[in-house]
Design a protein around this motif. Structure first.
Motif, PDB file in Angstrom:
ATOM      1  N   GLY A  23       0.801  -1.216   0.000  1.00 36.89           N
ATOM      2  CA  GLY A  23       0.000   0.000   0.000  1.00 36.89           C
ATOM      3  C   GLY A  23       0.831   1.261   0.000  1.00 36.89           C
ATOM      4  O   GLY A  23       0.317   2.348   0.248  1.00 36.89           O
ATOM      5  N   LEU A 190     -13.965   5.457  -3.724  1.00 30.19           N
ATOM      6  CA  LEU A 190     -12.941   4.864  -4.584  1.00 30.19           C
ATOM      7  C   LEU A 190     -13.062   5.505  -5.955  1.00 30.19           C
ATOM      8  O   LEU A 190     -14.163   5.824  -6.411  1.00 30.19           O
ATOM      9  N   PRO A 217      -8.862   6.337  -2.142  1.00 28.95           N
ATOM     10  CA  PRO A 217      -8.031   5.407  -2.906  1.00 28.95           C
ATOM     11  C   PRO A 217      -8.326   5.500  -4.401  1.00 28.95           C
ATOM     12  O   PRO A 217      -9.474   5.715  -4.796  1.00 28.95           O
ATOM     13  N   THR A 237      -0.347   3.511  -6.475  1.00 26.71           N
ATOM     14  CA  THR A 237      -0.221   2.235  -5.788  1.00 26.71           C
ATOM     15  C   THR A 237      -0.876   1.131  -6.587  1.00 26.71           C
ATOM     16  O   THR A 237      -0.375   0.010  -6.646  1.00 26.71           O
ATOM     17  N   ALA A 256      -7.281  -2.146  -2.804  1.00 29.26           N
ATOM     18  CA  ALA A 256      -7.346  -0.705  -2.527  1.00 29.26           C
ATOM     19  C   ALA A 256      -8.243  -0.415  -1.338  1.00 29.26           C
ATOM     20  O   ALA A 256      -7.902   0.372  -0.453  1.00 29.26           O
ATOM     21  N   ASP A 260      -7.497   1.037   2.511  1.00 29.64           N
ATOM     22  CA  ASP A 260      -8.249   2.202   2.959  1.00 29.64           C
ATOM     23  C   ASP A 260      -8.966   1.904   4.260  1.00 29.64           C
ATOM     24  O   ASP A 260      -8.964   2.719   5.182  1.00 29.64           O
TER      25      ASP A 260
END
Length: 266
Positions: A23, A190, A217, A237, A256, A260
């Motif tokens: 991450g 997201l 993210p 990432t 992701a 988060d």
């Protein structure tokens, strides 16, 4: 061809995998750096009976399982029972083995047999781990997703994947300005973003504008990964290459949101 020449084309994608595991670009790069240092220090130990890419990831996995890094990026190799405890604790709190198996197969494109070799498991164990990871995806917290994509068919495909995972789609933006406006109107949990948008604006710039307002993210989906995998500036990432498999997008979304959620919990 030298070993270095054989490994060079695979390094950007190993860095992508390392970032997805940790991450973090800095922590991921620390593991890749340690991997390369291990290969340079003992080239004779590099697996000679497999493809260079498989051998590179195998060496990385060995480093991942046996080395931790402090906040300054310095390697802290554990030993004996302590080594095993640290490795297991990290896998449980950062990236469980099931998610490694899913990332290796779905995002990095390794076969089940290759993945089994990389993580010291059997084919059956890998299949079970991937199934566990998929089940975990289906149980995870739902969120609202903003899609930034100017190709209608791809946007529809992404929307279907997102909804099939149980998430909601706040909107589909085709330009930078649309993306920023939609993010302000309905804050997403997201963002899925293409790089090149309809009016020649940049998905990268759109994401920068959004991140300047709040943290969220982001997963970039692009046909030109080399534009982002340069090693010369901060890199995303999570990066998916077009054309993509649905399983790849599922894995990236899961990872992701995993990080988060971990950040929120912390």
């Amino acid at each position: 061809m030298s070993l270095g020449q054989k490994l060079a084309p695979h390094l950007p994608f190993l860095r992508r995998y390392a970032r997805a595991l940790t991450g973090s670009q800095s922590h991921g790069d620390n593991y890749v750096r340690a991997t390369l240092e291990a290969i340079v220090a003992a080239p004779g130990d590099f697996p000679a009976d497999v493809d260079a890419r498989v051998g590179l990831y195998r060496t990385f996995q060995a480093i991942w399982q046996s080395t931790s890094f402090d906040d300054d990026g310095a390697a802290q190799p554990p030993f004996g029972a302590e080594r095993e405890a640290v490795a297991q604790a990290r896998l449980q709190t950062i990236t469980p083995l099931s998610r490694q198996a899913l990332l290796l197969t779905a995002m990095e494109g390794f076969t089940v047999t290759e993945t089994a070799y990389l993580i010291d498991s059997s084919d059956d164990e890998v299949e079970a781990l991937v199934a566990d990871a998929v089940a975990e995806i289906e149980r995870q917290t739902r969120t609202d997703v903003l899609i930034i994509e100017d190709e209608p068919i791809i946007a529809m495909d992404l929307e279907t994947i997102v909804r099939d995972l149980g998430h909601s789609v706040t909107g589909v933006a085709v330009t930078r300005d649309e993306a920023v406006a939609q993010a302000h109107a309905h804050r997403p949990g997201l963002v899925l973003a293409d790089i090149q948008l309809a009016d020649d604006s940049s998905g990268i710039d759109a994401v920068k504008d959004i991140l300047a307002e709040f943290s969220v993210p982001v997963i970039f989906i692009t046909a030109f990964p080399e534009r982002l995998l340069t090693g010369e500036r901060p890199e995303p990432t999570f990066l998916i290459t077009k054309p993509f498999q649905r399983s790849t997008v599922r894995a990236a979304i899961s990872q992701a949101l995993f990080f988060d959620a971990a950040t929120v919990a912390a």
